[in-house]
Write a protein that holds these residues in place. Structure first.
Motif, PDB file in Angstrom:
ATOM      1  N   GLN A  27      44.795  30.686  38.990  1.00  0.00           N
ATOM      2  CA  GLN A  27      45.048  31.272  40.215  1.00  0.00           C
ATOM      3  C   GLN A  27      43.947  30.889  41.512  1.00  0.00           C
ATOM      4  N   ARG A  28      44.515  30.353  42.455  1.00  0.00           N
ATOM      5  CA  ARG A  28      43.424  29.638  43.324  1.00  0.00           C
ATOM      6  C   ARG A  28      42.346  30.914  43.819  1.00  0.00           C
ATOM      7  N   ARG A  52      38.402  36.921  37.966  1.00  0.00           N
ATOM      8  CA  ARG A  52      39.267  37.076  39.375  1.00  0.00           C
ATOM      9  C   ARG A  52      38.691  38.222  40.004  1.00  0.00           C
ATOM     10  N   GLU A  55      47.483  25.663  40.863  1.00  0.00           N
ATOM     11  CA  GLU A  55      48.089  27.231  41.090  1.00  0.00           C
ATOM     12  C   GLU A  55      49.429  27.441  40.220  1.00  0.00           C
ATOM     13  N   GLY A  56      49.310  28.510  39.534  1.00  0.00           N
ATOM     14  CA  GLY A  56      50.459  28.833  38.446  1.00  0.00           C
ATOM     15  C   GLY A  56      50.489  28.112  37.280  1.00  0.00           C
ATOM     16  N   LYS A  66      47.092  37.184  46.912  1.00  0.00           N
ATOM     17  CA  LYS A  66      47.826  36.467  45.914  1.00  0.00           C
ATOM     18  C   LYS A  66      49.018  37.423  45.304  1.00  0.00           C
ATOM     19  N   GLU A  89      40.071  32.232  41.931  1.00  0.00           N
ATOM     20  CA  GLU A  89      39.495  32.768  40.725  1.00  0.00           C
ATOM     21  C   GLU A  89      38.169  31.842  40.510  1.00  0.00           C
ATOM     22  N   GLN A 105      47.891  32.286  33.718  1.00  0.00           N
ATOM     23  CA  GLN A 105      48.062  31.476  34.681  1.00  0.00           C
ATOM     24  C   GLN A 105      46.678  31.138  35.580  1.00  0.00           C
ATOM     25  N   GLN A 134      42.758  38.175  46.117  1.00  0.00           N
ATOM     26  CA  GLN A 134      43.505  38.766  44.896  1.00  0.00           C
ATOM     27  C   GLN A 134      44.566  39.516  45.748  1.00  0.00           C
TER      28      GLN A 134
END
Length: 566
Positions: free
Chosen positions: A358-359, A344, A321-322, A82, A361, A356, A79
């Motif tokens: 996220q990589r 997350r 991703e996204g 990110k 999570e 969205q 995170q």
């Protein structure tokens, strides 16, 4: 008592474990909804046992503290990195301002009250509920060019100030953000939060604030094909297309044909005829409506007797991703998979369509093994239950972090370094981020991270309390009241600043502002209180990045505050 005293002096390691046991017991005692928590309980028990003047080697404290810091960095790494990307920069900017406010208010309060370095460090740590400050500040104090006796005095003052200010730092912050914060931000924050959920793909009704919690709540039911729709044979694909209702599809998991034969894994072109029995997997409300177009529900325990696997999946697929979570709705790879939770870092996020992915999570899923395996391969990496911790990864990370922290840069005549503790924290962040990119190595199970985090921190705190015990009472008498009053301001002023800049400068939605305030101050208790008050998990969307960045900055402030005051 003399016998116990002798045993504890001869084997001081037993004093540490006695402190842990009594501290955790004290921390679990609740008065209403409030409890001291394990860290404060261990500190107080350490101080009590420390009255026996039991010497504990400093190496013990340092070793476990480094273990704790690596676990912290490993947990927040994905995170934190990110947040450095474009969509997280606003939350990082918010966190930097709030954390700078935490540092500056602590510094100003110390100057006004005349606190020395030790009391100021404890004030910063306790009022902001960031126990790790004690360790990094202690390392920095030990590097100062002052007498050893002065260093000892300062270090022993830290737990006094921490204990005095921590209670309001935890309970007061949670109360302020959950009760006062919503009134500052909005006239009707619950309605505003539901409206914001709707923009994220939620179908939240005014009379049903808990709908979000059951968003992907699914079940297995057996229905007999008796409606007119089956007057001619239909394929599995045709039926599933028909049954797409609301936000998630309904899947056919198994079949029993009219001859009694069970078809365990029906293909899309598998025909379904009248009076065949199907196992449907989907949202409960959809299934109840489907009964009208499919047929009647029947009891078929044999058909429902199949194994279901629960699995945690780390999102590592670059293509996701996204993308919004709604992309999973039409994904064939999700067929038959129930999404239970999406986490997350250390926060569970709401299951809303337009949030969205996220990589890094973690998606908690459930379904037949063939289905969850397919989804895990599509999304990233299956984090199957394991007891094995990659100690090579842990050991290398702590060692390399220590080397990084040993590097010194001179600013004039002042030597500056991260110290071993700061270096290990940074290396933990890097290693945690690398793990999220390549989940095939560096596995540290969630239970192991929890143990490293809690055991490392609490043994460190136990030793701090035991060593500070003889001087604790005198320090409390000297500065207890002034520290408590200063702690109130140090706890609340940054949170007030956070509410105002979130509303007027960053223009975040109210729920996002509250989550960001809780995250930037790393106060999980406040996040829970906020979510209960708002009847929503939306604040968790801004908690994860701000927690990762805030946790890192506040720990580093332990170095900065010492350098500012020397």
């Amino acid at each position: 008592m003399e016998w116990i005293n002798k045993i504890l002096h001869d084997t001081p390691e037993l004093a540490i474990f006695l402190t842990l046991a009594l501290g955790f017991a004290l921390g679990r005692i609740k008065i209403g909804k409030f409890s001291l928590g394990s860290v404060t309980g261990v500190l107080l028990m350490g101080v009590l046992i420390g009255q026996l003047n039991i010497p504990i080697p400093a190496t013990v404290k340092s070793t476990f503290f480094l273990l704790f810091l690596f676990a912290v960095g490993y947990s927040v790494g994905p995170q934190f990195v990110k947040g450095l990307k474009k969509d997280g920069l606003l939350q990082i900017g918010f966190t930097v301002i709030v954390c700078l406010c935490c540092l500056l208010v602590s510094y100003i309060a110390a100057k006004l009250a005349g606190f020395d370095i030790g009391n100021t460090v404890g004030l910063l740590a306790g009022a902001n509920t960031i126990s790790a400050v004690i360790g990094v500040a202690t390392d920095t104090i030990n590097q100062l060019s002052i007498e050893a006796s002065e260093k000892t005095k300062m270090i022993n003052e830290i737990p006094v100030a921490y204990a005095v200010t921590y209670i309001f730092g935890t309970a007061g912050t949670a109360w302020f953000l959950a009760s006062i914060g919503p009134k500052i931000l909005s006239k009707d924050i619950i309605k505003e939060t539901r409206d914001y959920e709707a923009t994220l793909g939620g179908a939240i009704q005014d009379d049903d604030p808990a709908m979000e919690e059951a968003y992907d709540g699914t079940t297995f039911r057996t229905l007999k094909a008796t409606s007119v729709y089956f007057d001619r044979p239909r394929t599995v694909e045709e039926i599933e297309t028909l049954l797409v209702q609301r936000d998630w599809p309904v899947y056919i998991e198994r079949l029993r044909d009219r001859q009694g034969k069970i078809i365990s894994d029906p293909t899309p072109d598998q025909p379904v005829r009248k009076n065949d029995i199907m196992v449907l997997n989907g949202p409960v409300d959809s299934l109840l409506k489907d009964e009208n177009c499919i047929g009647t529900e029947v009891a078929d325990t044999e058909l429902l007797d199949f194994r279901v696997e629960a699995l945690r999946v780390i999102v590592a697929n670059k293509a996701l991703e996204g993308r919004t979570r709604g992309v999973l709705k039409t994904s064939k790879e999700r067929h038959g998979v129930i999404v239970r939770k999406v986490n997350r870092g250390n926060a569970e996020t709401p299951l809303l369509m337009d949030v969205q992915l996220q990589r890094g999570e973690v998606i908690e899923i459930e379904g037949r093994k063939v289905d969850v395996d397919r989804f895990a391969k599509y999304a990233g990496y299956a984090e199957r239950p394991t007891k094995a911790t990659d100690l090579l990864y842990v050991g290398a990370g702590i060692f390399l972090g220590g080397l990084l922290g040993s590097l010194t840069v001179k600013a004039g005549h002042i030597p500056l370094s991260l110290s071993a503790s700061g270096g290990v924290l940074i290396m933990g962040i890097i290693f945690g981020w690398l793990r999220s990119l390549r989940p095939t190595f560096g596995a540290i199970p969630e239970q192991s991270v929890w143990l490293m985090n809690n055991l490392g921190l609490n043994i460190f705190i136990a030793v701090v309390g035991i060593n500070a015990g003889p001087d604790f009472i005198a320090g409390l008498k000297a500065n207890g009241i002034s520290l408590f009053i200063a702690g109130i301001f140090v706890s609340l002023i940054p949170m007030l600043v956070g509410l105002l800049i979130g509303k007027y400068l960053f223009k975040f939605p109210a729920a996002i502002t509250l989550g960001a305030c809780a995250g930037s101050r790393t106060t999980t208790a406040a996040l829970g209180a906020i979510q209960d008050n708002l009847q929503s998990k939306v604040p968790a969307l801004s908690y994860t990045v701000t927690y990762a960045v805030g946790n890192t900055l506040l720990i580093i402030w332990g170095v900065v505050i010492v350098l500012l005051l020397q």
